[in-house]
Write an enzyme that holds these catalytic residues in place. Structure first.
Site, PDB file in Angstrom:
ATOM      1  N   ARG A  47       0.858  -1.110  -0.039  1.00 27.16           N
ATOM      2  CA  ARG A  47      -0.241  -0.065  -0.055  1.00 27.16           C
ATOM      3  C   ARG A  47       0.895   1.157  -0.044  1.00 27.16           C
ATOM      4  O   ARG A  47       2.167   1.175   0.071  1.00 27.16           O
ATOM      5  CB  ARG A  47      -1.095  -0.133   1.307  1.00 27.16           C
ATOM      6  CG  ARG A  47      -0.818  -1.063   2.382  1.00 27.16           C
ATOM      7  CD  ARG A  47       0.514  -0.344   3.219  1.00 27.16           C
ATOM      8  NE  ARG A  47       0.159   1.196   3.210  1.00 27.16           N
ATOM      9  CZ  ARG A  47       1.266   2.266   3.564  1.00 27.16           C
ATOM     10  NH1 ARG A  47       2.207   1.724   3.660  1.00 27.16           N
ATOM     11  NH2 ARG A  47       0.921   3.455   3.823  1.00 27.16           N
ATOM     12  N   GLY A  48       0.157   2.547  -0.144  1.00 28.88           N
ATOM     13  CA  GLY A  48       1.030   3.612  -0.267  1.00 28.88           C
ATOM     14  C   GLY A  48       1.187   3.878  -2.020  1.00 28.88           C
ATOM     15  O   GLY A  48       1.418   3.198  -2.849  1.00 28.88           O
ATOM     16  N   ASP A 238      -2.290  10.805  -1.926  1.00 28.86           N
ATOM     17  CA  ASP A 238      -2.614   9.601  -2.904  1.00 28.86           C
ATOM     18  C   ASP A 238      -3.184  10.548  -4.277  1.00 28.86           C
ATOM     19  O   ASP A 238      -3.107   9.839  -5.256  1.00 28.86           O
ATOM     20  CB  ASP A 238      -3.665   8.883  -2.191  1.00 28.86           C
ATOM     21  CG  ASP A 238      -3.079   7.945  -0.901  1.00 28.86           C
ATOM     22  OD1 ASP A 238      -3.034   8.565  -0.060  1.00 28.86           O
ATOM     23  OD2 ASP A 238      -2.705   6.921  -1.463  1.00 28.86           O
TER      24      ASP A 238
HETATM   25  O1  MRU Z   1      -4.644   3.202   2.408  1.00 30.63           O
HETATM   26  P1  MRU Z   1      -2.967   3.292   2.260  1.00 30.63           P
HETATM   27  O2  MRU Z   1      -2.350   2.581   3.177  1.00 30.63           O
HETATM   28  O3  MRU Z   1      -2.507   2.855   0.672  1.00 30.63           O
HETATM   29  O4  MRU Z   1      -2.617   4.851   2.262  1.00 30.63           O
HETATM   30  C1  MRU Z   1      -1.468   5.422   2.032  1.00 30.63           C
HETATM   31  C2  MRU Z   1      -1.566   6.778   2.258  1.00 30.63           C
HETATM   32  O5  MRU Z   1      -2.394   7.619   2.416  1.00 30.63           O
HETATM   33  C3  MRU Z   1      -0.147   7.563   2.131  1.00 30.63           C
HETATM   34  O6  MRU Z   1      -0.191   8.618   3.023  1.00 30.63           O
HETATM   35  C4  MRU Z   1      -0.137   7.805   0.679  1.00 30.63           C
HETATM   36  O7  MRU Z   1      -0.111   6.804  -0.163  1.00 30.63           O
HETATM   37  C5  MRU Z   1       1.287   8.795   0.401  1.00 30.63           C
HETATM   38  S1  MRU Z   1       2.566   7.444   0.670  1.00 30.63           S
HETATM   39  C6  MRU Z   1       3.966   7.802   0.212  1.00 30.63           C
END
Ligand code: MRU
Length: 349
Positions: A47-48, A238
């Site tokens: 994720r991220g 995101d």
């Molecule tokens: O649901 P996730 O864990 O994928 O969400 C991740 C985030 O909201 C992060 O803050 C975002 O992707 C930036 S990470 C470099």
């Protein structure tokens, strides 16, 4: 300290650290085809935003390897179907669509080549996306370090480190850079309900990096900010719309309101690939809603009564007027953002 690598393509397979199991277990999740990659993104094995983009690119490579023995027209049809599946695995992080579009461009732009040749070209493109992300993170770290005061107390939300990218991190990359530069920083990391990316992942990275820090329940942030205990808030993104409105992990918007009320600098740290020039403002960003069980259970243990309804959006949108600046690999954008954001994305396809 061992380098943290959220994803690695080796021996024709994609190896992911299974982030659902951290920090209790550090185990790998191996993807042998694009369907397993789609599952890994959807189920948050990985994720991220930047990590998801690079993962999807290697998903396309796995699809090309699977279909490369087929005749040209069948190969192209199967590849488009596979790319569509990958594209739909999660809706909010635009790095996913950006990476899939880059892979599709290779497919469409090389129609005269054989499937085997296209498959090789796709592997090179995925490697480029991966390598560029590591470089990009380092550049954001260097730019971002410029706004971190000596001895700063920094608040973070979600996980934005090595685990969320091909390496180093976005917002946590800035934190690391300031730490490596001897700035004597201190971090408060929000636990980030309901998936606990702050507690499980950011805390894990901070401990590994030996960065002085405390983990806090999300609801503690307001008190720390009001009491003047926070010098700087750094978050990832995101999807950033054309006017600077930014979708990030649920809870980010709330922090931005506090930051504005109490005059604390609030920076978004994200690569240009997180900017979506097609979306004029935050109202056009698709916000993922996830399973109710993420809220009603913790590690499988029920914490809410059966029959209780749940609202569980995974992201929220921070309005651009609450953002002090956006730190990218190309430098720091200061508000107002309109115009400057589109300019940044010009050469980025
Ligand atoms: O649901 P996730 O864990 O994928 O969400 C991740 C985030 O909201 C992060 O803050 C975002 O992707 C930036 S990470 C470099």
């Amino acid at each position: 300290m061992a380098k943290i690598q959220a994803l690695q393509f080796e021996n024709g397979m994609l190896r992911l650290i299974d982030q659902r199991k951290l920090p209790v277990e550090a185990v790998d999740f191996i993807c042998r085809d694009y369907r397993e990659v789609e599952f890994a993104i959807r189920d948050m094995v990985v994720r991220g935003a930047p990590a998801i983009g690079a993962t999807a690119a290697y998903g396309a490579v796995l699809a090309a390897m699977e279909f490369q023995t087929q005749e040209g027209p069948q190969f192209h049809q199967k590849m488009h179907e596979a790319l569509d599946v990958l594209n739909r695995s999660r809706p909010t992080a635009v790095n996913l669509m950006w990476a899939v579009a880059r892979m599709r461009k290779i497919l469409i732009g090389n129609e005269d080549n054989t499937p085997v040749q296209i498959s090789e070209l796709m592997k090179s493109e995925a490697d480029r996306i991966y390598r560029d992300d590591v470089d990009t993170c380092k550049q954001m770290g260097e730019h971002g370090n410029g706004i971190v005061p000596q001895g700063a107390v920094i608040l973070t939300h979600c996980n934005t480190g090595s685990l969320a990218t091909a390496g180093y991190g976005t917002a946590l990359g800035v934190v690391k850079e300031a730490h490596y530069q001897g700035k004597d920083i201190f971090v408060y990391a929000d636990e980030t309900r309901p998936r606990l990316q702050g507690a499980r992942l950011t805390a894990w990275e901070l401990v590994q990096e030996k960065i002085p820090a405390k983990l806090i329940p999300d609801s503690v942030a307001a008190t720390l900010i009001r009491d003047g205990k926070i010098d700087l808030i750094l978050v990832g993104a995101d999807r950033i719309a054309r006017n600077g409105d930014t979708a990030n992990k649920i809870g980010t918007f709330m922090l931005s309101v506090l930051a504005r009320t109490y005059n604390v600098p609030f920076y978004v740290v994200a690569p240009v690939s997180t900017i979506d020039p097609e979306t004029p403002d935050g109202s056009g960003i698709d916000i993922e809603e996830r399973d109710a069980e993420e809220v009603t259970r913790i590690d499988g243990v029920q914490i809410a009564p059966e029959g209780m309804d749940v609202f569980n959006p995974a992201f929220d949108v921070t309005p651009h007027e609450n953002i002090t600046g956006i730190i990218t690999e190309k430098g720091i954008l200061k508000a107002p953002f309109e115009g400057k954001i589109v300019e940044l994305t010009r050469d980025n396809d």
